[in-house]
Design a protein around this motif. Structure first.
Motif, mmCIF file in Angstrom:
data_model
loop_
_atom_site.group_PDB
_atom_site.id
_atom_site.type_symbol
_atom_site.label_atom_id
_atom_site.label_comp_id
_atom_site.label_asym_id
_atom_site.label_seq_id
_atom_site.Cartn_x
_atom_site.Cartn_y
_atom_site.Cartn_z
ATOM 1 N N SER A 44 4.196 3.175 13.364
ATOM 2 C CA SER A 44 5.110 4.021 12.607
ATOM 3 C C SER A 44 4.367 4.777 11.513
ATOM 4 O O SER A 44 3.326 4.334 11.032
ATOM 5 N N TYR A 45 4.950 5.893 11.102
ATOM 6 C CA TYR A 45 4.328 6.673 10.031
ATOM 7 C C TYR A 45 4.613 6.098 8.655
ATOM 8 O O TYR A 45 4.063 6.536 7.673
ATOM 9 N N HIS A 46 5.512 5.134 8.566
ATOM 10 C CA HIS A 46 5.951 4.720 7.237
ATOM 11 C C HIS A 46 5.891 3.209 7.053
ATOM 12 O O HIS A 46 6.657 2.638 6.284
ATOM 13 N N VAL A 47 5.009 2.529 7.790
ATOM 14 C CA VAL A 47 4.917 1.079 7.656
ATOM 15 C C VAL A 47 3.481 0.698 7.310
ATOM 16 O O VAL A 47 2.536 1.224 7.889
ATOM 17 N N VAL A 48 3.340 -0.196 6.338
ATOM 18 C CA VAL A 48 2.013 -0.661 5.932
ATOM 19 C C VAL A 48 1.487 -1.612 7.007
ATOM 20 O O VAL A 48 2.187 -2.537 7.413
ATOM 21 N N LEU A 83 -2.464 5.713 1.888
ATOM 22 C CA LEU A 83 -1.277 5.012 1.409
ATOM 23 C C LEU A 83 -1.154 5.328 -0.077
ATOM 24 O O LEU A 83 -2.080 5.101 -0.840
ATOM 25 N N THR A 86 9.346 -6.312 6.755
ATOM 26 C CA THR A 86 8.461 -5.161 6.839
ATOM 27 C C THR A 86 8.211 -4.559 5.460
ATOM 28 O O THR A 86 9.127 -4.450 4.664
ATOM 29 N N ARG A 128 0.674 12.824 10.628
ATOM 30 C CA ARG A 128 0.766 12.125 9.352
ATOM 31 C C ARG A 128 -0.527 12.291 8.568
ATOM 32 O O ARG A 128 -1.617 12.136 9.118
ATOM 33 N N LEU A 181 9.392 6.298 16.532
ATOM 34 C CA LEU A 181 8.669 5.351 17.380
ATOM 35 C C LEU A 181 9.208 5.375 18.807
ATOM 36 O O LEU A 181 8.452 5.319 19.770
ATOM 37 N N GLN A 215 -3.808 -5.412 2.931
ATOM 38 C CA GLN A 215 -4.400 -4.190 2.368
ATOM 39 C C GLN A 215 -4.090 -4.037 0.891
ATOM 40 O O GLN A 215 -4.805 -3.347 0.173
ATOM 41 N N ILE A 216 -2.979 -4.617 0.467
ATOM 42 C CA ILE A 216 -2.608 -4.417 -0.927
ATOM 43 C C ILE A 216 -2.566 -5.693 -1.760
ATOM 44 O O ILE A 216 -2.651 -5.633 -2.970
ATOM 45 N N ARG A 250 9.400 9.442 0.081
ATOM 46 C CA ARG A 250 9.179 9.821 -1.313
ATOM 47 C C ARG A 250 9.086 11.323 -1.440
ATOM 48 O O ARG A 250 8.717 12.009 -0.502
ATOM 49 N N THR A 254 7.134 -1.105 3.793
ATOM 50 C CA THR A 254 6.942 0.314 4.110
ATOM 51 C C THR A 254 6.107 0.974 3.025
ATOM 52 O O THR A 254 5.846 0.382 1.977
ATOM 53 N N ASP A 255 5.715 2.189 3.293
ATOM 54 C CA ASP A 255 4.906 2.922 2.324
ATOM 55 C C ASP A 255 5.609 3.040 0.982
ATOM 56 O O ASP A 255 5.005 2.947 -0.064
ATOM 57 N N LYS A 256 6.916 3.260 1.039
ATOM 58 C CA LYS A 256 7.651 3.442 -0.210
ATOM 59 C C LYS A 256 7.776 2.136 -0.979
ATOM 60 O O LYS A 256 7.834 2.116 -2.192
ATOM 61 N N MET A 257 7.801 1.034 -0.228
ATOM 62 C CA MET A 257 7.968 -0.277 -0.857
ATOM 63 C C MET A 257 6.643 -0.814 -1.387
ATOM 64 O O MET A 257 6.631 -1.655 -2.289
ATOM 65 N N ALA A 258 5.532 -0.354 -0.827
ATOM 66 C CA ALA A 258 4.235 -0.945 -1.156
ATOM 67 C C ALA A 258 3.951 -0.970 -2.663
ATOM 68 O O ALA A 258 3.582 -2.023 -3.189
ATOM 69 N N PHE A 315 6.266 -2.334 14.425
ATOM 70 C CA PHE A 315 6.282 -0.969 13.880
ATOM 71 C C PHE A 315 4.878 -0.494 13.525
ATOM 72 O O PHE A 315 4.692 0.372 12.684
ATOM 73 N N TYR A 354 13.474 2.221 1.294
ATOM 74 C CA TYR A 354 12.464 1.209 1.000
ATOM 75 C C TYR A 354 12.160 0.360 2.228
ATOM 76 O O TYR A 354 11.221 -0.413 2.236
ATOM 77 N N ILE A 355 13.010 0.479 3.233
ATOM 78 C CA ILE A 355 12.715 -0.211 4.482
ATOM 79 C C ILE A 355 12.871 0.777 5.640
ATOM 80 O O ILE A 355 13.262 0.440 6.746
#
Ligand code: SF4
Lengths: 540, 213
Positions: B144-148, A147, B106, A143, A225, B153-154, A129, B108-112, B141, A217-218
């Motif tokens: 990873s920096y970008h996975v919830v 969230l 999965t 990081r 990693l 949590q949500i 984003r 991700t942060d952007k998808m959350a 993952f 988005y994915i």
């Protein structure tokens, strides 16, 4: 005159290293533009296909960008490394006007490393984003906690960089979509985008004027990693990129590491891997048939495709234990020998499939509605296919012989006789037909091999801790949707320094804007379906 | 009135699969026990039963898939596994028409935020199934920096289906568990509403206030 001599003559400062399969050239970022123009235009070179573009963080030495180039006519291979010594203000010139595949790839590098490409028309982040802090693939990245659950705002403007009279880079904002334009959002949650891909399209009545792709988005951060994993651990992640090419993806990574270590594999392993890759291709193309037809409203085909795909999965499952993420290839061979039933069941499958394919032809291929919706829709010219780097069935549907199995044979592909399916119509229907014909070719390959699997080890001995000699390596295989490449840079440690996967899908989405302009919005679904991208492989 | 064991089995029945073949039954029994303990007056009306029979047997999922697990979800919908047999067939493309969301793949942060919004758009009563390691904990993952790291949590999750990806059979099993839960849940709906009447509520408020002062 050889490529090497010519480069030496024109750019004496360039460092050249010769490898059996390619030249490796290192230059400073300042001379990149000039160098790229020469490689692209010079008659003897004509490096018109950019296989891969990778961002690098070389620590003290600065940042860098690595380009893998190939000339489709002369078959030369070249790896170009451009070094950007300034870590504070990393700038480099764009090459996106020469190789269109760089349009999205350069945005990816900006997203990962914060390297700004001067002259690139659209310097936004690609995956993360715009509020995201920091550049995740830099080695010193930490990081930020938390969230962000706020909704995303659409971007209506973008930024492009240019040099002013003094040569200092300056940013300029401009509008992506004008106020009076009619913009429709499609995705990321849309049943026909094949996963979480998002488009914003500007419409003129029913016709597409412009399209803007949103990825990420994915985006799972697989490449980062991998930097924290041993080689044996990294191979687990490749199955999850393009999960319909899981065996092939893993084949690529294993092969890359094996080549780098100089490991010789038995014939048996090569045979098994080749057969498995082809089974996977059949599996993937059957799924393509199922979903593509469903997108166009032919729901029956969906059930037919899945019915037959299950038969392939049964065979794969018996040997590998998995249906989707199979975890079969390992460094030095395969996890376990083929199941005693394997040969028999493969033969049963080969006997069964022709009738099924005939059924598909009757149900869909010859269908008037399907033809009307596909023929002439989404025209991708051969030049554009090469420039965007859309390998795989998409490229072959545009008349470009881009099959890695033929270009740079691996496994036992050089020992079998099979046809590279190429069509010249360049439209969605051609892409569809190429895939259907490839199923038949895959069957032929398997048929030739299945009775001749030689005896031997199914797994060669490797050390428990694998270290790859220092250097950079690039290996590619023909995955179900095109060239899947692995670029590995090692510093001799047990963890890879940088591991980049050349996505098969990223070039495919990059070309959607070009080929769908002027088409109707309903055709966007047909075009997207015929390109057959898998989104986790685009985003990685 | 207590709910007897046989009645309980009857309530959460899945056709042709015996009660004891399901795991985690203690969880459902716990739900019932809690209700009984609270002195809940369970009167199961015929109409009530009919509604819940319908509700439990026609759960419609939202078409939602982000990655690998989504392909297995498609396989569940297709010819061999055919989730239509259990009344789960109509995958809806619009969250307004769906009863539950199978979070397959999965996040991700952007998808959350997108996922949260989809959930918010669904009409009550709504349920969530977390499919695969990724949605449970981040799976492979996790670092990873970008996975919830777990969608709990949500979103409130009703059923977790572990696996990477879970087999289609496991998905069916998970969906059946959700059906059983839904069939029991009418107690909650009805009872909770009846339990606290306006008068009782005011009394409770008064009690709280005196306790605080
Ligand atoms: S749990 Fe495994 S199969 Fe499912 S989405 Fe995650 S990585 Fe893919």
């Amino acid at each position: 005159m050889s490529v090497q001599n010519k480069i030496n003559q024109q750019f004496p400062t360039a460092q050249i290293e010769e490898k059996p399969d390619r030249l490796i050239i290192s230059i400073n970022a300042e001379s990149l533009r000039e160098f790229a123009l020469m490689l692209y235009n010079e008659k003897d070179f004509r490096f018109d296909f950019m296989r891969s573009l990778t961002g690098m963080d070389w620590g003290e030495a600065g940042f860098g960008v690595v380009y893998h180039l190939e000339s489709t006519d002369n078959k030369h291979q070249l790896e170009l490394k451009a070094i950007i010594p300034d870590r504070e203000k990393p700038f480099i010139d764009t090459v996106s006007d020469l190789w269109k595949t760089a349009l999205l790839n350069e945005r990816e590098v900006y997203d990962y490393f914060g390297i700004v490409f001067i002259g690139h028309p659209d310097m936004r982040r690609l995956y993360l984003r715009k509020e995201w802090e920091g550049f995740p693939l830099r080695k010193d990245y930490v990081r930020a906690e938390g969230l962000d659950m706020s909704n995303e705002e659409p971007d209506d403007t973008t930024v492009t960089w240019y040099r002013d009279e003094k040569g200092i880079p300056q940013a300029r904002r401009y509008n992506l979509f004008e106020k009076e334009e009619y913009v429709v959002n499609i995705g990321p949650q849309h049943p026909a985008t094949h996963g979480v891909l998002r488009f914003r399209v500007s419409l003129e009545g029913e016709f597409l004027k412009k399209l803007d792709v949103y990825c990420g988005y994915i985006h799972r951060g697989v490449e980062k990693l991998c930097e924290g994993m041993t080689y044996q651990q990294t191979i687990g992640l490749t199955d999850r990129l393009d999960y319909l090419s899981s065996l092939q993806n893993r084949h690529a990574l294993c092969m890359c590491v094996e080549k780098a270590m100089g490991l010789e594999l038995s014939e048996r392993i090569q045979y098994i891997r080749t057969i498995m890759d082809e089974l996977q291709r059949i599996n993937s193309h059957l799924l393509f048939f199922a979903t593509f037809c469903m997108d166009l409203g032919a729901l029956t085909s969906f059930f037919y495709g899945f019915r037959d795909r299950e038969k392939v999965l049964d065979i794969l499952e018996e040997t590998t234990g998995g249906r989707l993420t199979m975890h079969y290839n390992v460094i030095g061979g395969v996890e376990d020998d083929i199941h005693p039933n394997f040969v028999k069941r493969v033969k049963e499958l080969l006997a069964y499939l022709p009738a099924a394919l005939e059924e598909y032809r009757k149900v869909f291929t010859e269908n008037v509605i399907a033809k009307n919706r596909l023929i002439g829709v989404g025209h991708l010219s051969r030049e554009n296919a090469i420039s965007f780097g859309t390998t795989g069935p998409t490229g072959r549907g545009s008349g470009w012989a881009c099959d890695v199995r033929k270009r740079i044979p691996y496994g036992v592909y050089d020992k079998v006789d099979f046809k590279e399916v190429i069509r010249g119509e360049c439209d969605s229907y051609a892409r569809y037909l190429v895939r259907m014909d490839e199923i038949k070719e895959s069957m032929r390959i398997i048929e030739t091999l299945i009775d001749n699997i030689p005896e031997g080890n199914f797994r060669e001995k490797t050390k428990a801790v694998i270290r790859v000699p220092e250097g950079s390596y690039y290996t590619a295989v023909e995955a179900s949707r095109g060239e899947f490449g692995v670029y590995l840079e090692s510093n001799g440690e047990k963890l890879p320094y940088r591991l980049k996967f050349r996505s098969t899908g990223l070039p495919l989405v990059a070309c959607v804007d070009t080929i769908s302009r002027g088409e109707k919005i309903a055709d966007l679904i047909a075009i997207g379906g015929s390109l057959d991208y898998v989104v986790p492989d685009i985003d990685r | 009135m207590e709910i007897g064991k046989s009645k309980k089995k009857e309530l959460v029945k899945i056709k042709s699969i015996p009660y004891d073949e399901f795991k985690n039954n203690d969880y459902l029994e716990e739900m019932v026990r809690e209700l009984n303990e609270n002195g809940t007056n369970v009167i199961v009306g015929v109409l009530d039963e009919a509604i819940n029979w319908g509700r439990g047997n026609s759960l419609w999922p939202l078409t939602f898939a982000t990655s690998c697990c989504g392909i297995e979800f498609m396989a569940v919908g297709a010819a061999r596994y055919d989730m239509a047999r259990f009344g789960l067939e109509v995958a809806r493309a619009s969250p307004r028409q769906a009863d539950f969301i199978m979070v397959a793949g999965t996040i991700t942060d952007k998808m959350a935020p997108v996922l949260k919004r989809l959930y918010d758009q669904m009409a009550d009563p709504k349920y969530v199934i977390a499919v695969g390691g990724c949605t449970i904990s981040g799976g492979p993952f996790k670092h990873s920096y970008h996975v919830v790291k777990g969608i709990d949590q949500i979103l409130p999750v009703d059923v977790f289906i572990p696996g990477c990806p879970p087999r289609p059979e496991a998905m069916l099993y998970g969906m059946m568990q959700l059906q059983r839960k839904v069939k029991l849940q009418r107690f909650f709906g009805d009872v909770n509403k009846k339990e606290v009447s306006e008068r009782e509520y005011e009394e409770m408020m008064k009690r709280d206030m005196t306790a605080n002062s």
